[in-house]
Design a protein around this motif. Structure first.
Motif, PDB file in Angstrom:
ATOM      1  N   LYS A  48       0.817  -1.229   0.000  1.00 45.83           N
ATOM      2  CA  LYS A  48       0.000   0.000   0.000  1.00 45.83           C
ATOM      3  C   LYS A  48       0.849   1.278   0.000  1.00 45.83           C
ATOM      4  N   HIS A  49       1.904   1.300   0.823  1.00 48.29           N
ATOM      5  CA  HIS A  49       2.723   2.505   0.944  1.00 48.29           C
ATOM      6  C   HIS A  49       4.193   2.164   0.716  1.00 48.29           C
ATOM      7  N   LEU A  50       4.873   3.040  -0.006  1.00 50.02           N
ATOM      8  CA  LEU A  50       6.305   2.852  -0.240  1.00 50.02           C
ATOM      9  C   LEU A  50       7.034   4.127   0.178  1.00 50.02           C
ATOM     10  N   VAL A  51       7.845   4.007   1.238  1.00 51.98           N
ATOM     11  CA  VAL A  51       8.617   5.144   1.731  1.00 51.98           C
ATOM     12  C   VAL A  51      10.054   4.956   1.254  1.00 51.98           C
ATOM     13  N   MET A  52      10.615   5.949   0.576  1.00 55.44           N
ATOM     14  CA  MET A  52      12.004   5.848   0.123  1.00 55.44           C
ATOM     15  C   MET A  52      12.834   6.897   0.853  1.00 55.44           C
ATOM     16  N   LEU A  53      13.773   6.449   1.656  1.00 56.93           N
ATOM     17  CA  LEU A  53      14.564   7.388   2.462  1.00 56.93           C
ATOM     18  C   LEU A  53      15.736   7.969   1.682  1.00 56.93           C
ATOM     19  N   GLY A  54      16.219   7.266   0.663  1.00 61.99           N
ATOM     20  CA  GLY A  54      17.210   7.842  -0.251  1.00 61.99           C
ATOM     21  C   GLY A  54      18.623   7.987   0.279  1.00 61.99           C
ATOM     22  N   TYR A  55      18.985   7.244   1.315  1.00 60.53           N
ATOM     23  CA  TYR A  55      20.382   7.287   1.776  1.00 60.53           C
ATOM     24  C   TYR A  55      21.278   6.676   0.694  1.00 60.53           C
ATOM     25  N   PRO A  56      22.553   7.093   0.646  1.00 60.92           N
ATOM     26  CA  PRO A  56      23.435   6.510  -0.371  1.00 60.92           C
ATOM     27  C   PRO A  56      23.679   5.019  -0.117  1.00 60.92           C
ATOM     28  N   ASP A  57      23.747   4.275  -1.197  1.00 57.35           N
ATOM     29  CA  ASP A  57      24.034   2.838  -1.132  1.00 57.35           C
ATOM     30  C   ASP A  57      25.418   2.649  -0.509  1.00 57.35           C
ATOM     31  N   GLY A  58      25.515   1.838   0.525  1.00 62.61           N
ATOM     32  CA  GLY A  58      26.790   1.642   1.222  1.00 62.61           C
ATOM     33  C   GLY A  58      27.039   2.707   2.279  1.00 62.61           C
ATOM     34  N   GLY A  59      26.071   3.611   2.467  1.00 60.25           N
ATOM     35  CA  GLY A  59      26.287   4.752   3.351  1.00 60.25           C
ATOM     36  C   GLY A  59      25.419   4.775   4.593  1.00 60.25           C
ATOM     37  N   LEU A  60      24.737   3.671   4.894  1.00 62.07           N
ATOM     38  CA  LEU A  60      23.899   3.680   6.103  1.00 62.07           C
ATOM     39  C   LEU A  60      24.772   3.706   7.345  1.00 62.07           C
ATOM     40  N   GLU A  61      24.388   4.590   8.276  1.00 63.21           N
ATOM     41  CA  GLU A  61      25.088   4.677   9.553  1.00 63.21           C
ATOM     42  C   GLU A  61      24.064   4.584  10.671  1.00 63.21           C
ATOM     43  N   ASP A  62      24.527   4.122  11.817  1.00 59.34           N
ATOM     44  CA  ASP A  62      23.666   4.084  12.992  1.00 59.34           C
ATOM     45  C   ASP A  62      23.608   5.499  13.580  1.00 59.34           C
ATOM     46  N   SER A  63      22.831   6.347  12.915  1.00 56.22           N
ATOM     47  CA  SER A  63      22.803   7.770  13.279  1.00 56.22           C
ATOM     48  C   SER A  63      21.429   8.144  13.837  1.00 56.22           C
ATOM     49  N   ARG A  64      21.414   9.289  14.529  1.00 58.35           N
ATOM     50  CA  ARG A  64      20.157   9.794  15.072  1.00 58.35           C
ATOM     51  C   ARG A  64      19.181  10.112  13.932  1.00 58.35           C
ATOM     52  N   GLU A  65      19.724  10.628  12.836  1.00 57.60           N
ATOM     53  CA  GLU A  65      18.878  11.013  11.695  1.00 57.60           C
ATOM     54  C   GLU A  65      18.163   9.795  11.087  1.00 57.60           C
ATOM     55  N   PHE A  66      18.923   8.727  10.874  1.00 59.41           N
ATOM     56  CA  PHE A  66      18.339   7.508  10.281  1.00 59.41           C
ATOM     57  C   PHE A  66      17.321   6.891  11.251  1.00 59.41           C
ATOM     58  N   ARG A  67      17.694   6.868  12.537  1.00 61.01           N
ATOM     59  CA  ARG A  67      16.762   6.307  13.540  1.00 61.01           C
ATOM     60  C   ARG A  67      15.470   7.122  13.573  1.00 61.01           C
ATOM     61  N   ALA A  68      15.593   8.439  13.485  1.00 60.06           N
ATOM     62  CA  ALA A  68      14.407   9.304  13.471  1.00 60.06           C
ATOM     63  C   ALA A  68      13.529   9.004  12.257  1.00 60.06           C
ATOM     64  N   ASP A  69      14.148   8.760  11.112  1.00 59.39           N
ATOM     65  CA  ASP A  69      13.380   8.458   9.892  1.00 59.39           C
ATOM     66  C   ASP A  69      12.575   7.166  10.065  1.00 59.39           C
ATOM     67  N   LEU A  70      13.198   6.157  10.672  1.00 59.38           N
ATOM     68  CA  LEU A  70      12.486   4.886  10.859  1.00 59.38           C
ATOM     69  C   LEU A  70      11.386   5.024  11.919  1.00 59.38           C
ATOM     70  N   VAL A  71      11.677   5.749  12.984  1.00 64.40           N
ATOM     71  CA  VAL A  71      10.659   5.985  14.020  1.00 64.40           C
ATOM     72  C   VAL A  71       9.455   6.713  13.410  1.00 64.40           C
ATOM     73  N   ARG A  72       9.737   7.709  12.564  1.00 60.13           N
ATOM     74  CA  ARG A  72       8.655   8.463  11.918  1.00 60.13           C
ATOM     75  C   ARG A  72       7.794   7.542  11.053  1.00 60.13           C
ATOM     76  N   ALA A  73       8.445   6.667  10.282  1.00 58.05           N
ATOM     77  CA  ALA A  73       7.684   5.752   9.414  1.00 58.05           C
ATOM     78  C   ALA A  73       6.822   4.802  10.260  1.00 58.05           C
ATOM     79  N   ILE A  74       7.384   4.315  11.365  1.00 59.19           N
ATOM     80  CA  ILE A  74       6.627   3.403  12.240  1.00 59.19           C
ATOM     81  C   ILE A  74       5.454   4.131  12.886  1.00 59.19           C
ATOM     82  N   ARG A  75       5.683   5.336  13.375  1.00 57.40           N
ATOM     83  CA  ARG A  75       4.593   6.092  14.014  1.00 57.40           C
ATOM     84  C   ARG A  75       3.522   6.481  13.003  1.00 57.40           C
ATOM     85  N   ALA A  76       3.915   6.730  11.768  1.00 58.59           N
ATOM     86  CA  ALA A  76       2.938   7.150  10.754  1.00 58.59           C
ATOM     87  C   ALA A  76       2.101   5.971  10.263  1.00 58.59           C
ATOM     88  N   HIS A  77       2.729   4.807  10.085  1.00 62.48           N
ATOM     89  CA  HIS A  77       2.022   3.682   9.452  1.00 62.48           C
ATOM     90  C   HIS A  77       1.594   2.599  10.436  1.00 62.48           C
TER      91      HIS A  77
END
Ligand SMILES: [Zn+2]
Length: 253
Positions: free
Chosen positions: A92-121
């Motif tokens: 039903k929904h496709l969220v694309m965060l657009g981080y660079p391939d090979g560039g994921l970090e355990d960062s506050r920004e990435f965690r916030a993006d996932l928390v937002r997606a979970i709270r929204a959906h």
């Protein structure tokens, strides 16, 4: 101890899960990871009425052996392929965060993006890469996506004092995910009958046309044969033809 011998299917019996939640989410690093990791279950659950959200973390811009393609061209192509695969799956929904391939970090920004997606959906169940797999090589993005998803699910999405600005400024309520399912675990504990949905999974996977040449297939074997061989081995002894296995965490009440 029986649980330490996952290869011996006569000793370890995985729990067969037939329940279908109302909402589920798949959080994955690269275009095509969702279809490979949870596609059989998602196809089955969608057909039973489950509302599914995909969260694609990177743009997949490094996933090619073709040197004539720029990362931007590849990312564009892979986004289109992922949209086609998600549509085909009935996601039903496709969220694309657009981080660079090979560039994921355990960062506050990435965690916030996932928390937002979970709270929204507001998924009952979240599927993710198993970040704790140690018996085989694993892409760094898979490990990082798995870890950050685990933290986002618990406790960050659940507690209103984490990322409180999402609650006060964005109108999102905290959300408690009930179950977290890891694909690709060393030691699975649940299995789902995907006999009637594996064909849909494979058909969705080949929508990722740019990736098909690189999918790990032994010569002389098709993707379909390879995936069905693995799924048939998992299903042995369970009374169905094809299975998908996961490691499941359940939130305490
Ligand atoms: Zn991947």
């Amino acid at each position: 101890m029986a649980a330490r011998r996952p290869k011996d299917r006569t000793v370890v019996k995985l729990e067969v899960v037939a329940d279908v939640p109302d909402r589920a989410m798949v959080i994955f690093a690269h275009p095509d990871d969702a279809e490979i990791g949870s596609g059989g279950v998602v196809a089955r659950w969608v057909s039973a009425g489950c509302e599914v959200t995909y969260v694609l973390c990177t743009n997949g811009g490094a996933g090619t052996a073709d040197r004539s393609l720029s990362p931007e061209q590849l990312a564009e192509r892979r986004a289109a392929e992922q949209r086609a695969a998600a549509d085909f799956m009935g996601v039903k929904h496709l969220v694309m965060l657009g981080y660079p391939d090979g560039g994921l970090e355990d960062s506050r920004e990435f965690r916030a993006d996932l928390v937002r997606a979970i709270r929204a959906h507001r998924p009952h169940t979240v599927f993710a890469h198993d970040p704790y797999r140690i018996r085989s090589f694993q892409h760094r993005d898979h490990r990082v996506a798995g870890i950050v998803t685990t933290d986002a699910v618990y406790p960050f999405a659940r507690d209103h004092l984490h990322f409180p600005e999402q609650v006060t400024d964005e109108g999102l309520e905290p959300h408690k995910v009930r179950e977290l399912w890891y694909w690709g675990p060393d030691e699975p504990d649940v299995i789902v009958d995907v006999t009637y949905s594996i064909d849909k999974q494979i058909a969705a996977l080949v929508r990722h046309e740019s990736q098909v040449p690189g999918l790990n297939v032994a010569s002389g074997q098709t993707i379909e044969q390879r995936m069905k061989k693995g799924a048939a081995e998992l299903a042995k002894g369970y009374g169905f033809t094809y299975g998908a296995a996961f490691r499941r965490l359940i939130a305490r009440r």
